[in-house]
Every structure is written in structure tokens, then in C-alpha cells.
Scaffold this active site. Structure first.
Site, short mmCIF file in Angstrom:
data_model
loop_
_atom_site.label_atom_id
_atom_site.label_comp_id
_atom_site.label_asym_id
_atom_site.label_seq_id
_atom_site.Cartn_x
_atom_site.Cartn_y
_atom_site.Cartn_z
N ASP A 117 29.29 67.11 -0.97
CA ASP A 117 29.72 65.76 -1.30
C ASP A 117 31.04 65.74 -2.07
O ASP A 117 31.27 64.86 -2.88
CB ASP A 117 28.63 65.10 -2.15
N CYS B 20 11.13 54.37 5.09
CA CYS B 20 11.15 55.18 6.32
C CYS B 20 9.86 55.98 6.46
O CYS B 20 9.50 56.75 5.58
CB CYS B 20 12.36 56.12 6.29
C1 B12 Z 1 31.20 57.47 1.76
C2 B12 Z 1 29.77 57.84 1.51
C3 B12 Z 1 28.89 56.81 1.18
C4 B12 Z 1 29.28 55.34 1.26
C5 B12 Z 1 29.22 54.90 2.74
C6 B12 Z 1 27.93 55.36 3.44
C7 B12 Z 1 27.95 55.43 4.95
N1 B12 Z 1 26.76 55.35 5.54
O1 B12 Z 1 28.99 55.63 5.58
C8 B12 Z 1 28.20 54.68 0.32
C9 B12 Z 1 28.76 54.62 -1.09
C10 B12 Z 1 27.74 53.29 0.73
C11 B12 Z 1 27.10 55.74 0.37
C12 B12 Z 1 25.77 55.48 0.08
C13 B12 Z 1 24.76 56.44 0.10
N2 B12 Z 1 24.92 57.77 0.24
CO1 B12 Z 1 26.59 58.60 0.71
N3 B12 Z 1 28.12 59.56 1.26
C14 B12 Z 1 29.34 59.20 1.58
C15 B12 Z 1 30.16 60.44 1.93
C16 B12 Z 1 30.98 60.82 0.68
C17 B12 Z 1 31.11 60.30 3.12
C18 B12 Z 1 30.48 59.73 4.40
C19 B12 Z 1 31.51 59.74 5.51
O2 B12 Z 1 32.35 60.60 5.62
N4 B12 Z 1 31.47 58.73 6.36
C20 B12 Z 1 32.47 58.65 7.40
C21 B12 Z 1 31.96 59.05 8.77
C22 B12 Z 1 33.16 58.94 9.74
O3 B12 Z 1 31.51 60.42 8.87
P1 B12 Z 1 29.97 61.00 8.80
O4 B12 Z 1 29.27 60.18 7.77
O5 B12 Z 1 29.97 62.45 8.59
O6 B12 Z 1 29.21 60.89 10.18
C23 B12 Z 1 29.47 60.03 11.23
C24 B12 Z 1 30.70 60.47 11.96
O7 B12 Z 1 30.83 61.84 11.77
C25 B12 Z 1 30.39 60.12 13.42
N5 B12 Z 1 30.96 61.17 14.28
C26 B12 Z 1 30.34 62.17 14.87
N6 B12 Z 1 31.19 62.90 15.56
C27 B12 Z 1 32.41 62.31 15.40
C28 B12 Z 1 33.64 62.67 15.89
C29 B12 Z 1 34.76 61.89 15.53
C30 B12 Z 1 36.09 62.26 16.09
C31 B12 Z 1 34.62 60.78 14.65
C32 B12 Z 1 35.82 59.95 14.21
C33 B12 Z 1 33.36 60.46 14.17
C34 B12 Z 1 32.27 61.24 14.55
O8 B12 Z 1 28.96 60.06 13.54
C35 B12 Z 1 28.36 60.18 12.28
C36 B12 Z 1 27.26 59.17 12.10
O9 B12 Z 1 27.70 57.84 12.06
C37 B12 Z 1 29.04 61.49 2.25
C38 B12 Z 1 29.43 62.93 1.96
C39 B12 Z 1 30.29 63.50 3.09
N7 B12 Z 1 31.39 64.09 2.76
O10 B12 Z 1 29.91 63.39 4.26
C40 B12 Z 1 27.85 60.99 1.38
C41 B12 Z 1 26.44 61.14 1.94
C42 B12 Z 1 26.41 60.65 3.36
N8 B12 Z 1 25.69 60.19 1.11
C43 B12 Z 1 24.49 60.59 0.82
C44 B12 Z 1 23.55 59.80 0.10
C45 B12 Z 1 22.32 60.53 -0.43
C46 B12 Z 1 23.75 58.42 -0.09
C47 B12 Z 1 22.73 57.40 -0.65
C48 B12 Z 1 21.29 57.64 -0.21
C49 B12 Z 1 22.84 57.39 -2.20
C50 B12 Z 1 21.97 56.36 -2.90
N9 B12 Z 1 20.67 56.56 -3.00
O11 B12 Z 1 22.46 55.36 -3.36
C51 B12 Z 1 23.30 56.06 -0.08
C52 B12 Z 1 22.69 55.76 1.29
C53 B12 Z 1 23.27 54.59 2.01
C54 B12 Z 1 23.16 54.73 3.52
N10 B12 Z 1 22.11 54.19 4.12
O12 B12 Z 1 24.02 55.38 4.11
C55 B12 Z 1 24.18 61.96 1.40
C56 B12 Z 1 23.27 61.83 2.62
C57 B12 Z 1 22.21 62.93 2.76
C58 B12 Z 1 21.43 62.74 4.07
N11 B12 Z 1 20.14 63.02 4.04
O13 B12 Z 1 21.97 62.37 5.08
C59 B12 Z 1 25.66 62.49 1.72
C60 B12 Z 1 25.75 63.40 2.95
C61 B12 Z 1 26.12 63.24 0.45
C62 B12 Z 1 25.49 64.63 0.33
N12 B12 Z 1 26.28 65.68 0.34
O14 B12 Z 1 24.29 64.79 0.24
N13 B12 Z 1 27.58 56.95 0.75
S1 SF4 Z 2 14.57 53.32 12.07
FE1 SF4 Z 2 14.55 55.54 11.80
S2 SF4 Z 2 15.60 55.83 9.82
FE2 SF4 Z 2 15.02 53.67 9.91
S3 SF4 Z 2 13.04 53.57 8.87
FE3 SF4 Z 2 12.63 53.82 11.06
S4 SF4 Z 2 12.39 56.03 11.40
FE4 SF4 Z 2 13.39 55.73 9.40
#
Ligand code: B12
Ligand code: SF4
Ligand code: SF4
Length: 257
Positions: free
Chosen positions: A79, A194
Site C-alpha cells: 500500500d 459479504c
Molecule cells: C486508492 C485506494 C483506495 C481509494 C479508492 C478505492 C478503489 N476501489 O479504487 C479509497 C480511499 C476509497 C480506498 C478504500 C478502501 N481501501 Co484502498 N486502496 C487504494 C490503493 C492505494 C490504490 C488502488 C488503485 O490503484 N486503484 C486504481 C486501479 C486502476 O488499480 P487496481 O485497484 O489495482 O485494480 C484495477 C485495475 O488494475 C484494473 N486493471 C486490470 N488490469 C488493468 C490493465 C490496465 C492497463 C489498466 C489501466 C487497469 C487494469 O482492474 C482492477 C480492478 O478494477 C490500494 C493499494 C494499491 N496500491 O493498489 C488500496 C487497497 C485497494 N485498499 C485496500 C483496503 C483494505 C481498503 C478499504 C477496505 C479500507 C477501509 N476499510 O476503509 C476501503 C475499501 C473500499 C472499496 N470497496 O474499495 C486494500 C484492499 C485489500 C483487498 N482485499 O483487496 C488495498 C489493496 C491496500 C492493501 N495493500 O492492502 N482505497
Molecule cells: S457481490 Fe461479491 S463481493 Fe459483493 S457481497 Fe456478494 S459475494 Fe461479496
């Protein structure tokens, strides 16, 4: 999110000569949750800040690998960098992305952090899980009080309570009045509802256990919290990210609702 987009897409921009991403997960599901009728803090933030705890474990694993294999060019992350952690975890075969966008496993649910070691070592790769086990379920989408969960497994960050209570630096928008459901730091609703989280097993990480007073706090205690008490209870906690002023802002907003 727009910063370092090139690095986000290409791990060789973070580690020269990178050949593999090792994806890991670390359980934070607690034995005991928030007290009903009080304000709520997300489970991941009950104890000490996960960044330092997990990083120490990642270095331990990397050192072990180097003892076995010899010197490696590698970096560890949790993260803390522009890495698409969920996309890599999915590609690594750890689980699937739920409709709430988080990674879920059949065995453990979703209450775990993700972490990575990016290394210049070719490995035998696990197969990606391409099936979603969400089926027709929409519990997380229906339960989200701010309608932040959009179609195609994405979340509108600007509507998510986690963003509003932790990352937002300004006043909370009045549009979210009566919608924060007593959350003052983060939000667990979409994971609490969930069905896969009935398989979550409590963690064994002592450093994730809450300060002994945390669950005893009533709404009144939260409303009267002083900066000294805040510093004691959240001494090493991730809650410090929102600062005392941020937590007070969230509490005042809820008090007015
Ligand atoms: C920004 C961020 C947030 C933001 C936005 C969340 C969101 N859903 O986007 C906010 C502040 C709202 C947030 C909230 C939370 N977060 Co957060 N967050 C992040 C962070 C720092 C970045 C996410 C990111 O890069 N998003 C941008 C998209 C583009 O990338 P991605 O998420 O990896 O995945 C997508 C893309 O990769 C896309 N994709 C796939 N292939 C390709 C190829 C290309 C070319 C492109 C463009 C895209 C793409 O598909 C994926 C799915 O949509 C990550 C850590 C990290 N570095 O990943 C933690 C992370 C996702 N968060 C985490 C957590 C725990 C939370 C919370 C539960 C915290 C809480 N209890 O309050 C909540 C949950 C909210 C929710 N339902 O998502 C964990 C999730 C663990 C898990 N089991 O998945 C992470 C991974 C941190 C960690 N290291 O543990 N978060
Ligand atoms: S839709 Fe998927 S992630 Fe959401 S509560 Fe149901 S099983 Fe969990
Ligand atoms: S963490 Fe809360 S506000 Fe954010 S998507 Fe999940 S239920 Fe909605």
C-alpha cells in the site's frame, strides 16, 4: 492516482530488471468488532499501523530468499507505491475481485492486506483465477450507504466513506449527511455483508490488537476526546493519517446528522 501512471503499469520502472511479482496477503480480521451504538473505526486500523509490521515481514522473507539463492535486486511494497496490488494479486491466483472491487478468497474472505515483492528472479507462476464467485449476489452494492459501488467491480472513490473520513482534507460535503452510518475512520460495510467473510478467521498478529480502551469508547467519549487521549490510543496507529483534527471533523459531522 494520476501520478506515476507509467510505474503503475510497469513494475520494471520500480525495480530494474524485474521478472516477477510475488503477491502476498496478511490477515487483519479481528476477534472482536466495534461496539454497537458507538462510532466505528475500520477493522484494519484497530492496532498498530500495518505498513511497518508487514514491511518487516516482507524483508524477513526477502532475506530468507537471498540466503537460499544469493543476491537479488528486489523491493518490497504494501500500500505504499504506484502498484496495482489487486490486479497483481488476481493475476497471481490469490483470488478474484468482488463487486466491491476488493480481492476475495474462498478460504478467507477479504479482510487482509495485500503486499508484494518485486524481484529480478524468474519463477514458476501460479495460474490466474478467472472465475468470479460473486454470482448473482449484490449484497455489497445494496448495502453501501453512499452508492459508491459502480458496475464493473469499481468504486467511485469520491463517494466512498473510507475516502471521505480518511483522505478528504476539506469539510465533509453535506450531501453525505445521514449516510456515514457512524463511521469515523474508514468503512467495512461492503465487506461485513459479504457472505465470503463468514470464512474469515481472527488474525494472530498481536500488534493488530486494539488499545484496551478502544472498544469501550461511547459516543460521548468520542465527542469529548482530547488530543492527549488521541495520541495515547492511536500512538502507532494508521488512524494518525487523519490527524486529531480530521477525526474531530468526522465526529462533529456525525453529531450534527
Ligand atoms: C486508492 C485506494 C483506495 C481509494 C479508492 C478505492 C478503489 N476501489 O479504487 C479509497 C480511499 C476509497 C480506498 C478504500 C478502501 N481501501 Co484502498 N486502496 C487504494 C490503493 C492505494 C490504490 C488502488 C488503485 O490503484 N486503484 C486504481 C486501479 C486502476 O488499480 P487496481 O485497484 O489495482 O485494480 C484495477 C485495475 O488494475 C484494473 N486493471 C486490470 N488490469 C488493468 C490493465 C490496465 C492497463 C489498466 C489501466 C487497469 C487494469 O482492474 C482492477 C480492478 O478494477 C490500494 C493499494 C494499491 N496500491 O493498489 C488500496 C487497497 C485497494 N485498499 C485496500 C483496503 C483494505 C481498503 C478499504 C477496505 C479500507 C477501509 N476499510 O476503509 C476501503 C475499501 C473500499 C472499496 N470497496 O474499495 C486494500 C484492499 C485489500 C483487498 N482485499 O483487496 C488495498 C489493496 C491496500 C492493501 N495493500 O492492502 N482505497
Ligand atoms: S457481490 Fe461479491 S463481493 Fe459483493 S457481497 Fe456478494 S459475494 Fe461479496
Ligand atoms: S467501504 Fe463503505 S462507502 Fe466504501 S464502497 Fe464499501 S460500503 Fe461503500
Amino acid at each position: 492516482m494520476e501520478n506515476h501512471f507509467d510505474k503503475r503499469l510497469d513494475p520494471t520502472k520500480l525495480v530494474l530488471g524485474a521478472k516477477s511479482v510475488i503477491s502476498l496477503q496478511y490477515n487483519y480480521f479481528p476477534e472482536k468488532g466495534n461496539t454497537t451504538n458507538s462510532y466505528k473505526i475500520s477493522k484494519y486500523a484497530y492496532g498498530e499501523d500495518y505498513h511497518s509490521i508487514i514491511k518487516a515481514k516482507l524483508y524477513e522473507l526477502l532475506n530468507f530468499m537471498q540466503e537460499q539463492i544469493g543476491e537479488l535486486n528486489a523491493r518490497v511494497f504494501t500500500d505504499s507505491a504506484p502498484i496495482m496490488e489487486r490486479a497483481w494479486a488476481k493475476k497471481s491466483g490469490l483470488g478474484w475481485l468482488g463487486k466491491h472491487s476488493l480481492l476475495i478468497t474462498k478460504q478467507k474472505g477479504s479482510f487482509f492486506f495485500l503486499a508484494e515483492i518485486i524481484v529480478d528472479l524468474p519463477l514458476n507462476y501460479d495460474a490466474e483465477i478467472t472465475t468470479s464467485h460473486c454470482g448473482n449476489c449484490t449484497k455489497c452494492v445494496d448495502a453501501c450507504p453512499t452508492q459508491a459501488i459502480l458496475p464493473n467491480n469499481t468504486v467511485d472513490g469520491s463517494k466512498c466513506i473510507s475516502y471521505l473520513t480518511i483522505e478528504l482534507k476539506n469539510e465533509l460535503p453535506s450531501a453525505f449527511k445521514n449516510k456515514l452510518n457512524n463511521w469515523i475512520f474508514g468503512c467495512d460495510i461492503c465487506q461485513d455483508v459479504c457472505p465470503w467473510n463468514r470464512f474469515a478467521i481472527p488474525h494472530t498478529e498481536k500488534k493488530f490488537n486494539p488499545h484496551s480502551n478502544l472498544h469501550a469508547f461511547t459516543k460521548n467519549d468520542w465527542q469529548e476526546i482530547t488530543e492527549d487521549v488521541f495520541k495515547k490510543i492511536f500512538k502507532k496507529s494508521a488512524v494518525k493519517r487523519t490527524k486529531f483534527s480530521g477525526l474531530k471533523r468526522n465526529i462533529s459531522f456525525l453529531k450534527k446528522c
